[in-house]
Design a protein around this motif. Structure first.
Motif, PDB file in Angstrom:
ATOM      1  N   VAL A  22       0.831  -1.143  -0.243  1.00 38.24           N
ATOM      2  CA  VAL A  22       0.030   0.019   0.076  1.00 38.24           C
ATOM      3  C   VAL A  22       0.899   1.249  -0.038  1.00 38.24           C
ATOM      4  O   VAL A  22       0.640   2.356  -0.815  1.00 38.24           O
ATOM      5  N   TYR A  23       1.899   1.199   0.867  1.00 39.95           N
ATOM      6  CA  TYR A  23       2.904   2.604   0.952  1.00 39.95           C
ATOM      7  C   TYR A  23       3.471   2.619  -0.351  1.00 39.95           C
ATOM      8  O   TYR A  23       3.508   3.935  -0.945  1.00 39.95           O
ATOM      9  N   GLY A  28       4.157   5.981  -5.275  1.00 42.96           N
ATOM     10  CA  GLY A  28       4.288   6.005  -6.289  1.00 42.96           C
ATOM     11  C   GLY A  28       3.366   7.156  -7.210  1.00 42.96           C
ATOM     12  O   GLY A  28       3.770   7.824  -8.080  1.00 42.96           O
ATOM     13  N   ALA A  29       2.083   7.151  -6.640  1.00 47.64           N
ATOM     14  CA  ALA A  29       1.156   8.129  -7.084  1.00 47.64           C
ATOM     15  C   ALA A  29       1.311   9.456  -6.640  1.00 47.64           C
ATOM     16  O   ALA A  29       1.159  10.295  -7.419  1.00 47.64           O
ATOM     17  N   LEU A  30       2.020   9.665  -5.502  1.00 50.83           N
ATOM     18  CA  LEU A  30       2.624  10.996  -5.372  1.00 50.83           C
ATOM     19  C   LEU A  30       3.712  11.541  -6.120  1.00 50.83           C
ATOM     20  O   LEU A  30       3.543  12.649  -6.605  1.00 50.83           O
ATOM     21  N   TYR A  31       4.755  10.467  -6.393  1.00 44.64           N
ATOM     22  CA  TYR A  31       5.722  11.072  -7.214  1.00 44.64           C
ATOM     23  C   TYR A  31       4.974  11.388  -8.901  1.00 44.64           C
ATOM     24  O   TYR A  31       5.748  12.101  -9.427  1.00 44.64           O
ATOM     25  N   GLU A  40      -4.416   6.978 -11.726  1.00 49.70           N
ATOM     26  CA  GLU A  40      -5.881   6.653 -11.891  1.00 49.70           C
ATOM     27  C   GLU A  40      -6.667   6.532 -10.862  1.00 49.70           C
ATOM     28  O   GLU A  40      -7.735   6.758 -10.746  1.00 49.70           O
ATOM     29  N   HIS A  41      -5.874   6.017  -9.581  1.00 46.97           N
ATOM     30  CA  HIS A  41      -6.651   5.964  -8.339  1.00 46.97           C
ATOM     31  C   HIS A  41      -6.719   7.100  -7.512  1.00 46.97           C
ATOM     32  O   HIS A  41      -7.056   7.100  -6.072  1.00 46.97           O
ATOM     33  N   GLU A  55      -7.658  12.466  -2.993  1.00 46.15           N
ATOM     34  CA  GLU A  55      -7.300  11.194  -2.148  1.00 46.15           C
ATOM     35  C   GLU A  55      -6.794  10.117  -3.148  1.00 46.15           C
ATOM     36  O   GLU A  55      -7.361   9.884  -4.077  1.00 46.15           O
ATOM     37  N   ILE A  56      -6.159   9.497  -2.481  1.00 45.50           N
ATOM     38  CA  ILE A  56      -5.559   8.045  -3.022  1.00 45.50           C
ATOM     39  C   ILE A  56      -5.924   6.927  -2.218  1.00 45.50           C
ATOM     40  O   ILE A  56      -5.883   6.931  -0.961  1.00 45.50           O
ATOM     41  N   VAL A  57      -6.683   6.010  -2.958  1.00 42.13           N
ATOM     42  CA  VAL A  57      -7.414   5.178  -2.065  1.00 42.13           C
ATOM     43  C   VAL A  57      -6.674   3.656  -2.347  1.00 42.13           C
ATOM     44  O   VAL A  57      -6.702   3.164  -3.662  1.00 42.13           O
ATOM     45  N   GLU A  58      -6.198   3.029  -1.249  1.00 41.67           N
ATOM     46  CA  GLU A  58      -5.213   1.614  -1.583  1.00 41.67           C
ATOM     47  C   GLU A  58      -6.125   0.505  -0.579  1.00 41.67           C
ATOM     48  O   GLU A  58      -6.384   0.998   0.531  1.00 41.67           O
TER      49      GLU A  58
END
Length: 125
Positions: A22-23, A28-31, A40-41, A55-58
């Motif tokens: 998850v981390y 990766g989404a933040l970078y 996409e998420h 918000e990123i949801v994992e």
């Protein structure tokens, strides 16, 4: 002015406590956001005008995790909150979490203003 990644209050420490997969996905989404993209998420967080608070949801077998960040400021991406969703009722973010995000968004605005002032002062020397 190059964009950077900033952590507001305990957001980095909280994210580091997430399960490794998850981390890694959230980081990766933040970078990707830092490079000007939007994963996409990553979705706009309801209750905030426009699409500048996302918000990123994992999810993984241990639960659902969220990371909230803003792209509102010129100096960088500010990570506002990282938390595990506790409620099993609905998908809405709790009032407590929304209030924390609002407080941290104000803090991010202060940090951004301070950075821009310092950078302006440095260029004027």
């Amino acid at each position: 002015m190059a964009r950077r990644l900033f952590w507001v209050d305990s957001s980095e420490k909280d994210l580091l406590e997430f399960p490794e997969g998850v981390y890694e996905n959230i980081k990766g989404a933040l970078y990707f956001a830092l490079a000007g993209g939007k994963a996409e998420h990553a979705k706009p967080l309801k209750g905030f005008s426009g699409a500048s608070v996302l918000e990123i949801v994992e999810s993984d077998p241990s639960g659902t995790y969220r990371c909230v960040y803003t792209v509102r400021f010129q100096t960088g991406i500010y990570v506002l909150h990282a938390f595990q969703k506790k409620s099993h009722k609905g998908i809405a973010t709790s009032k407590q979490d929304i209030d924390m995000i609002k407080r941290r968004l104000k803090r991010a605005a202060e940090l951004d203003a301070e950075l821009r002032k310092q950078e302006k002062k440095g260029k004027g020397s």
